[in-house]
Design an enzyme around this catalytic site. Structure first.
Site, short mmCIF file in Angstrom:
data_model
loop_
_atom_site.label_atom_id
_atom_site.label_comp_id
_atom_site.label_asym_id
_atom_site.label_seq_id
_atom_site.Cartn_x
_atom_site.Cartn_y
_atom_site.Cartn_z
N LYS B 128 50.65 -12.11 -40.76
CA LYS B 128 51.22 -11.67 -39.48
C LYS B 128 51.98 -10.36 -39.59
O LYS B 128 51.91 -9.53 -38.68
CB LYS B 128 52.13 -12.77 -38.92
CG LYS B 128 51.32 -13.91 -38.34
CD LYS B 128 52.20 -15.02 -37.80
CE LYS B 128 51.35 -16.25 -37.56
NZ LYS B 128 52.15 -17.43 -37.25
N GLU B 211 60.56 -12.68 -33.99
CA GLU B 211 60.16 -11.97 -32.78
C GLU B 211 61.07 -12.34 -31.62
O GLU B 211 61.59 -13.45 -31.57
CB GLU B 211 58.74 -12.39 -32.36
CG GLU B 211 57.64 -11.72 -33.09
CD GLU B 211 56.29 -12.30 -32.71
OE1 GLU B 211 56.25 -13.29 -31.94
OE2 GLU B 211 55.29 -11.76 -33.18
N HIS B 245 54.18 -25.62 -29.83
CA HIS B 245 53.28 -24.51 -30.15
C HIS B 245 51.90 -24.97 -30.62
O HIS B 245 51.16 -24.21 -31.21
CB HIS B 245 53.92 -23.58 -31.18
CG HIS B 245 55.29 -23.13 -30.75
ND1 HIS B 245 55.49 -22.29 -29.68
CD2 HIS B 245 56.52 -23.45 -31.20
CE1 HIS B 245 56.78 -22.11 -29.51
NE2 HIS B 245 57.42 -22.80 -30.42
N ARG B 302 39.49 -16.55 -38.34
CA ARG B 302 38.67 -17.75 -38.58
C ARG B 302 38.16 -18.24 -37.24
O ARG B 302 38.52 -17.72 -36.19
CB ARG B 302 39.54 -18.84 -39.20
CG ARG B 302 40.82 -19.05 -38.37
CD ARG B 302 41.47 -20.35 -38.59
NE ARG B 302 42.81 -20.39 -38.01
CZ ARG B 302 43.10 -20.82 -36.79
NH1 ARG B 302 42.13 -21.24 -36.00
NH2 ARG B 302 44.33 -20.83 -36.34
#
Lengths: 163, 500
Positions: B128, B211, B245, B302
């Site tokens: 990330k 974030e 999530h 993926r």
């Protein structure tokens, strides 16, 4: 013969009385009745009532009965004999704690009984289960006879408080 | 010509392929291999010896004990299985080793094709922090944050810089594990430590990034098909309905994405793929604010769990495309037309009405709904005992319709027509979601599921009671679908007592 579902859901009894006549089930839901043709196909039960038809899946697990209808699944505990016996202690309806054969009816209509007195003896798989009076009272009704088969939850005897 | 087109005539790209995964995705990959005439090998942990995926391929190899770290994450055991069975390529599915660049490199070193991007592409986009740097350098908008937060103190400093609330995420993987929303400095320490533990156990890498938390937000992602040179965008999927999530419902197209936003998102995703010389299927995930602004979140290097949504609209088989791209085919330059609307629901073994707690048990009865335009990707079978070792995903139900409402109704029919007894699942809750006003009106945000209270259906329908009455009044011997029971229990013996 009127039977009764001997189930609970989250501790709440699901004790709906019902009658079965061939493929027809009539539920006594207190304020109303629900009549349906019920036909089994594997674990599916096709339920047709008037204009509406659906199907429900039913299966018995180790401890519970599962029923699924329209994508929603309900998990029910089967009333255990010991649970039923406890339940009977708080009411004047003495119900069969297990499915089996009535081997002896000690209760007689009109007779006074003391707490712990034998009312009915039921046998299943070579085990005898003695159904005793949960409290002092008078036998107001005897709903079973020696040699009869009874289902878990069937009404055996009703008691009334002594006058 | 696109390699993914059904009419594309090819020889067998590989003599044999090993599927390094389990559950529904292993079964699904085996299906495509069979359709392509490629022999397949599945791998199983000790807990999965009798799982459906063990029988989905042409042969199966036991690779280790039940814990994933000793089996499905055990790279050397999997490579060894590939060598022993003569597999020329490994399909990693999703999760497990699918985003592990080191594993892809090991495959390459072993002379086995990893069906996925090159390790260099994975490092550039799969990590990330690296992906954010790549995105920033390409002008793709980012949620403000920090790529590295090596300590709690640093995390607090960075959070104060971008403003609370913030989100901590694992640098090394997706799927929601290792993610935590932190509302204030005092919550940072426990959240940081939990996120790190989850990241380490899920991805073998405990690095975190931070974030700003955009709220309310939609989750929108773009599917990419790329061959190392060209990249095609196959439209977006909206996956806003999530819990912890983890996605629950995914659909394409998103009712909230206009054609201009779509073009900009697709352009950003294509730019990322081309910059990384990406070959394979790739998903670029974006967070979309209420005003239509979007921020790059991450790339999944993926196949996604929700890839069937795109397959239903495009008519492509993305697994087939992956295999052909891994064998060197190109993708061409024209994406296929996308038709209608597709919605997927994830059927999971969890109690949605009580904190989404994972559930285990034995599947006593199982039946799927069959209808034109309905697809079920399942990794379970009647009689199977679900172990507590793996993800709770049991199956995906996908419906394709001419428009959103048509697809929604079809998916509802599919969910209502499904029976799964013996294990508590989120089936009823998925129906709640699809019937809910917020979904009907397409007002779906990432917080929609968790900001509401969802209640267990109270009343047992009359029909179900009638079925129970019919079932209860039958002789038990014909009770059907009975689980293995404790034959020495007196109550079970009572159960075997015949009734007239």
């Amino acid at each position: 013969m009127t039977r009764r579902l001997a189930l609970r859901r989250g501790g709440t009894p699901v004790a709906v009385p019902y009658e079965r006549k061939g493929g027809r089930i009539v539920l006594d839901l207190g304020d109303r009745r629900f009549e349906a043709e019920v036909k089994r196909e594997g674990f599916w039960f096709r339920v047709r009532s008037g204009e509406s038809a659906t199907r429900c899946a039913v299966a018995r697990g180790r401890r519970q009965i599962w029923v699924s209808c329209e994508g929603r699944t309900y998990v029910l505990d089967e009333d255990r004999p010991e649970v039923a016996a406890e339940g009977a202690a708080s009411t004047d309806e003495i119900r069969a704690p297990m499915t089996g054969r009535v081997v002896q009816v000690a209760a007689e209509k009109g007779a006074s009984v003391r707490e712990g007195d034998l009312l009915v003896t039921i046998e299943a798989m070579k085990m005898e289960f003695r159904v005793t009076a949960p409290e002092d009272g008078v036998v107001s009704e005897v709903r079973c006879g020696a040699g009869e088969r009874v289902e878990l939850g069937d009404l055996l005897v009703t008691l009334e408080p002594e006058a | 010509m696109s390699p993914a087109r059904a009419d594309y005539a090819v020889g067998k790209p590989f003599r044999k392929v090993l599927v390094a995964n389990r559950g529904e995705i292993a079964v699904r990959v085996c299906r495509t291999l069979r359709e392509m005439g490629i022999p397949s090998v599945t791998v199983t942990s000790d807990a999965d010896r009798r799982a459906p995926h063990a029988r989905a391929g042409d042969e199966s190899v036991a690779i280790g004990p039940a814990p994933a770290a000793e089996s499905y994450l055990n790279a050397s055991a999997i490579l060894d299985a590939a060598r022993r069975t003569g597999a020329e390529a490994i399909h990693p599915g999703y999760g497990f080793l699918s985003e592990n660049a080191a594993f892809a490199a090991e495959c390459r070193a072993a002379g086995i094709v990893f069906i996925g991007p090159a390790p260099e592409s994975m490092e550039r986009l799969g990590d990330k922090s690296a992906a954010r740097r790549t995105a920033a350098s390409l002008g793709v908008p980012l949620v403000p944050g920090a790529e590295e937060v090596p300590s709690v103190e640093r995390a607090v400093t960075e959070a104060e810089r971008v403003g609370f609330p913030v989100m901590l995420k694992a640098s090394g993987g997706g799927g929601g594990r290792g993610m935590r929303v932190v509302a204030s400095a005092s919550e940072m320490k426990p959240a940081y430590e939990t996120a790190r533990r989850e990241a380490a156990s899920a991805f073998g890498n405990d690095r975190l990034l931070l974030e700003k938390y955009v709220h309310p937000a939609r989750h929108v992602e773009v599917q990419i098909l790329a061959d190392g040179r060209d990249a095609l965008a196959l439209g977006e999927r909206e996956c806003s309905l999530q819990r912890r999530h983890q996605k629950l419902i995914e659909e394409s197209p998103s009712a909230a994405v206009g054609s201009k936003t779509r073009a900009a998102m697709e352009d950003a995703a294509v730019t990322l793929a081309k910059a990384a010389k990406y070959a394979g299927v790739m998903t670029a995930e974006f967070l979309m604010g209420a005003d239509g602004s979007f921020y790059f979140l991450e790339v999944n290097t993926r196949l996604q769990v929700e890839h069937p949504v795109t397959e239903m609209r495009s008519g492509l088989d993305l697994v087939r495309a992956q295999i052909l791209i891994a064998a060197g085919r190109t993708v061409g330059d024209a994406p296929p037309p996308l038709r209608g609307h597709a919605i997927e629901a994830r059927l999971c073994a969890e109690d949605a009405y009580h904190g989404f707690l994972p559930q285990t048990g034995t599947i006593l009865a199982l039946a799927w709904h069959e209808e034109e335009g309905v697809r079920v990707d399942s990794g379970i079978a009647q009689g199977q005992t679900l172990s507590p070792y793996y993800d709770s995903l049991l199956a995906k139900l996908i419906a394709h319709g001419r428009d959103r409402e048509d697809a929604r109704r079809k998916l509802l029919r599919a969910l209502r027509g499904t029976a799964l007894l013996g294990v508590v699942t989120n089936q009823s809750f998925l129906i709640d979601l699809l019937e809910d006003d917020s979904f009907v009106k397409a007002e779906t945000f990432t917080h929609t599921v968790e900001s509401r209270e969802w209640r267990v259906p109270e009343t047992i329908p009359d029909a179900a009671l009638a079925a129970l009455a019919a079932f209860s009044s039958e002789p038990r011997a014909q009770g059907g679908a009975e689980e293995d029971t404790d034959r020495y229990s007196p109550w079970q013996r009572l159960g075997a007592w015949g009734r007239s």
